[in-house]
Design a protein around this motif. Structure first.
Motif, PDB file in Angstrom:
ATOM      1  N   LYS A  65     -22.386   2.782   2.949  1.00  0.00           N
ATOM      2  CA  LYS A  65     -20.903   3.245   2.437  1.00  0.00           C
ATOM      3  C   LYS A  65     -20.688   1.454   3.000  1.00  0.00           C
ATOM      4  O   LYS A  65     -19.440   1.193   2.384  1.00  0.00           O
ATOM      5  N   ALA A  66     -20.527   1.236   3.752  1.00  0.00           N
ATOM      6  CA  ALA A  66     -20.499  -0.368   4.508  1.00  0.00           C
ATOM      7  C   ALA A  66     -20.190  -1.546   3.448  1.00  0.00           C
ATOM      8  O   ALA A  66     -19.399  -2.502   3.943  1.00  0.00           O
ATOM      9  N   GLN A  67     -21.369  -1.564   2.684  1.00  0.00           N
ATOM     10  CA  GLN A  67     -21.086  -2.253   1.733  1.00  0.00           C
ATOM     11  C   GLN A  67     -20.033  -2.410   0.182  1.00  0.00           C
ATOM     12  O   GLN A  67     -20.238  -2.855  -1.117  1.00  0.00           O
ATOM     13  N   PHE A  68     -19.513  -1.100   0.215  1.00  0.00           N
ATOM     14  CA  PHE A  68     -18.250  -1.160  -1.192  1.00  0.00           C
ATOM     15  C   PHE A  68     -16.788  -1.776  -0.236  1.00  0.00           C
ATOM     16  O   PHE A  68     -16.260  -1.819   0.754  1.00  0.00           O
ATOM     17  N   LEU A  69     -16.273  -2.231  -1.170  1.00  0.00           N
ATOM     18  CA  LEU A  69     -15.156  -2.943  -1.044  1.00  0.00           C
ATOM     19  C   LEU A  69     -13.907  -2.224  -2.388  1.00  0.00           C
ATOM     20  O   LEU A  69     -14.820  -0.893  -3.085  1.00  0.00           O
ATOM     21  N   VAL A  70     -12.825  -2.609  -2.066  1.00  0.00           N
ATOM     22  CA  VAL A  70     -12.025  -1.881  -2.662  1.00  0.00           C
ATOM     23  C   VAL A  70     -11.854  -2.547  -4.348  1.00  0.00           C
ATOM     24  O   VAL A  70     -11.241  -3.907  -4.174  1.00  0.00           O
ATOM     25  N   ARG A  71     -11.866  -1.559  -5.094  1.00  0.00           N
ATOM     26  CA  ARG A  71     -11.929  -2.390  -6.199  1.00  0.00           C
ATOM     27  C   ARG A  71     -10.000  -2.227  -6.960  1.00  0.00           C
ATOM     28  O   ARG A  71      -9.563  -2.988  -7.701  1.00  0.00           O
ATOM     29  N   ASP A  72      -9.909  -0.746  -6.279  1.00  0.00           N
ATOM     30  CA  ASP A  72      -8.326  -0.615  -7.024  1.00  0.00           C
ATOM     31  C   ASP A  72      -7.626   0.303  -6.313  1.00  0.00           C
ATOM     32  O   ASP A  72      -8.735   1.351  -6.011  1.00  0.00           O
ATOM     33  N   ASP A  73      -6.425   0.419  -5.660  1.00  0.00           N
ATOM     34  CA  ASP A  73      -5.539   1.397  -4.661  1.00  0.00           C
ATOM     35  C   ASP A  73      -4.765   1.515  -5.410  1.00  0.00           C
ATOM     36  O   ASP A  73      -3.642   0.575  -4.613  1.00  0.00           O
ATOM     37  N   PRO A  74      -4.196   2.233  -6.444  1.00  0.00           N
ATOM     38  CA  PRO A  74      -2.909   2.178  -6.085  1.00  0.00           C
ATOM     39  C   PRO A  74      -2.335   3.214  -5.427  1.00  0.00           C
ATOM     40  O   PRO A  74      -0.535   3.513  -5.437  1.00  0.00           O
ATOM     41  N   GLY A  75      -2.614   4.124  -4.411  1.00  0.00           N
ATOM     42  CA  GLY A  75      -2.033   4.595  -2.897  1.00  0.00           C
ATOM     43  C   GLY A  75      -1.666   2.842  -2.217  1.00  0.00           C
ATOM     44  O   GLY A  75      -1.081   4.026  -1.233  1.00  0.00           O
ATOM     45  N   ALA A  76      -1.889   2.491  -2.238  1.00  0.00           N
ATOM     46  CA  ALA A  76      -1.686   0.934  -0.813  1.00  0.00           C
ATOM     47  C   ALA A  76      -0.662   0.745  -1.261  1.00  0.00           C
ATOM     48  O   ALA A  76      -0.306   0.072  -2.020  1.00  0.00           O
ATOM     49  N   ALA A  77       0.099   0.401   0.189  1.00  0.00           N
ATOM     50  CA  ALA A  77       1.008  -0.585   0.438  1.00  0.00           C
ATOM     51  C   ALA A  77       0.864  -2.100  -0.487  1.00  0.00           C
ATOM     52  O   ALA A  77       1.825  -2.208  -1.597  1.00  0.00           O
TER      53      ALA A  77
END
Length: 255
Positions: A65-77
């Motif tokens: 999991k440590a190797q994952f990045l955010v691609r899209d986050d519609p719920g983020a500020a």
């Protein structure tokens, strides 16, 4: 909670990742979409990334999991910022795809293994900075904020980064509007795949912000010398130079 050593976006700050975040493996680019879950591990749809088991790994390459990045986050500020990045980079790609299919269509310098792609654009100085990969060039591109004074096309501007000072040219396109570009590679014959080009583009963005890459010499003079060398005709038997981080930071940027 997320595993220790998490390298994801926001410097690993899990509290900035919403339950709606679609994550992407930085090794193989396999996404994890909480709306779909993960059938390979019997993870139910609706399971947020942060709620995955600690031993969960990437379905594509088994990376942790440590190797994952955010691609899209519609719920983020920050969602509106990323939506604006998407809008402006789509316009940039559309403009240069039109050029590719138009006046560049039959030119021999076009590398048919590549396509136009905006890579790793991020907020910077009120606008957005990233790399544009095209079949005939790779440029560092700055999409400025609307209130930044525009300069005439081909006007030069030196911009300071932690790794040094680099010369950009002003320009504008119909959909993109004003932008600034610093040449990294042209032509692109040495790249054998889109994946290779994208990896080099990402390396550029990483190395650009490292102060340890700053040379103890006048960067403006180096930039001019590199451009003059690039414009000089090469011997017929000159070998192609393989792309490298050292080349990108100590001479390739600003060619």
């Amino acid at each position: 909670m997320i595993a220790p050593g998490f390298e994801g976006s926001f410097l690993g700050a899990a509290d900035k990742i919403s339950p709606l975040a679609v994550m992407e493996c930085k090794i193989c680019w396999t996404p994890y979409d909480p709306a779909q879950g993960d059938e390979t591990r019997q993870i139910d749809p609706g399971t947020p990334f942060l709620d995955l088991p600690g031993d969960w790994t990437c379905p594509g390459c088994s990376a942790p999991k440590a190797q994952f990045l955010v691609r899209d986050d519609p719920g983020a500020a920050t969602a509106p910022i990323f939506a604006e990045i998407d809008r402006r980079t789509r316009a940039l790609v559309a403009d240069f795809t039109e050029i590719l299919n138009g006046r560049m269509r039959d030119l021999p310098m076009v590398n048919r293994a590549l396509h136009v792609q905006a890579v790793d654009f991020r907020p910077w100085e009120g606008g957005f900075l990233g790399v544009l990969v095209a079949p005939w060039f790779m440029n560092l591109v700055f999409l400025p904020p609307a209130d930044r004074p525009a300069m005439a096309p081909t006007q030069r501007e030196v911009i300071a980064f932690p790794s040094g000072d680099y010369e950009f040219l002003h320009n504008a396109r119909e959909l993109t509007g004003p932008y600034l570009a610093c040449s990294l590679f042209s032509p692109m014959a040495e790249f054998i795949s889109q994946l290779q080009a994208v990896e080099v583009a990402r390396a550029v963005m990483a190395e650009l912000f490292k102060p340890e890459n700053r040379a103890e010499t006048d960067r403006a003079a180096e930039i001019r010398a590199a451009r003059e060398a690039a414009l000089a005709p090469a011997p017929d038997n000159a070998p192609d130079a393989a792309p490298s981080r050292r080349r990108l930071i100590t001479g390739g940027l600003g060619q």
